[in-house]
Design an enzyme around this catalytic site. Structure first.
Site, PDB file in Angstrom:
ATOM      1  N   HIS A  66       0.851  -1.180   0.000  1.00 24.19           N
ATOM      2  CA  HIS A  66       0.000   0.000   0.000  1.00 24.19           C
ATOM      3  C   HIS A  66       0.892   1.238   0.000  1.00 24.19           C
ATOM      4  O   HIS A  66       2.062   1.182   0.395  1.00 24.19           O
ATOM      5  CB  HIS A  66      -0.895   0.015   1.226  1.00 24.19           C
ATOM      6  N   GLU A  68       1.090   3.794   1.933  1.00 25.46           N
ATOM      7  CA  GLU A  68       1.666   4.113   3.240  1.00 25.46           C
ATOM      8  C   GLU A  68       2.845   3.196   3.554  1.00 25.46           C
ATOM      9  O   GLU A  68       3.880   3.640   4.055  1.00 25.46           O
ATOM     10  CB  GLU A  68       0.621   3.947   4.353  1.00 25.46           C
ATOM     11  N   CYS A  96      -6.090   1.704   5.976  1.00 29.57           N
ATOM     12  CA  CYS A  96      -6.754   0.465   6.380  1.00 29.57           C
ATOM     13  C   CYS A  96      -6.150   0.007   7.716  1.00 29.57           C
ATOM     14  O   CYS A  96      -5.208   0.624   8.232  1.00 29.57           O
ATOM     15  CB  CYS A  96      -6.549  -0.607   5.314  1.00 29.57           C
ATOM     16  N   CYS A  99      -2.317  -0.657   7.566  1.00 29.99           N
ATOM     17  CA  CYS A  99      -1.507   0.554   7.504  1.00 29.99           C
ATOM     18  C   CYS A  99      -1.628   1.375   8.780  1.00 29.99           C
ATOM     19  O   CYS A  99      -0.645   1.952   9.250  1.00 29.99           O
ATOM     20  CB  CYS A  99      -1.888   1.381   6.285  1.00 29.99           C
TER      21      CYS A  99
END
Length: 174
Positions: A66, A68, A96, A99
């Site tokens: 992701h 992040e 999410c 993360c």
């Protein structure tokens, strides 16, 4: 003063937030060109971007890639530390659970995100992992910076993807 959803944000901070979120938005656009979900992130320390990332899960076959995660991995190498005590993460979509947990463990000081994620958001939309008092670290959170632009980018991406899948289904039926 923009549509920040945090008290105590000064005009200067709001202007800086917009500048750094603009860069995260550009990274989200880059992700979209690779047919990735358009999410971008930057990490700022001392008023400067020290790391950036965008979603790469599909192209790298890595569910943890992701925006992040990519940015935090890069920041750790830049600052030569796994703790990011005085850093701010800017991201175009609410993190999410994976993360958000990473943000807590890396000790990010502040999270600024654009769009709420009503399905998997873990910074206040579905649940609030980044402010959980049972954990050993909580983040300052600002949301809504460039919300309209970032939401539109995501909406357009998913609309296009649904149309492509529908067209593919029709093609198979013929």
């Amino acid at each position: 003063m923009n549509n920040h959803k945090t008290r105590g944000i000064t005009e200067t901070t709001a202007a800086q937030d917009r500048i750094f979120m603009q860069r995260a938005y550009e990274l989200a656009q880059q992700a979209e060109t690779m047919d990735e979900i358009p999410v971008g992130a930057v990490i700022v320390s001392g008023g400067k971007i020290i790391a950036e990332g965008f979603n790469q899960s599909i192209c790298s076959h890595d569910p943890s890639a992701h925006a992040e995660m990519v940015a935090i991995r890069q920041a750790g190498k830049v600052i030569n530390n796994y703790r990011m005590l005085d850093c701010t993460l800017y991201v175009t979509l609410e993190p999410c659970a994976m993360c958000a947990g990473l943000l807590v463990h890396s000790r990010i000081k502040r999270l600024v995100y654009a769009s709420d994620d009503k399905k998997t958001g873990a910074a206040g939309s579905v649940f609030n992992l980044v402010a959980c008092e049972q954990l050993n670290h909580q983040l300052e959170v600002t949301s809504g910076v460039m919300q309209a632009e970032c939401s539109e980018l995501l909406s357009a991406f998913f609309k296009r993807r649904r149309a492509e899948k529908k067209a593919e289904k029709k093609k198979k039926l013929k």
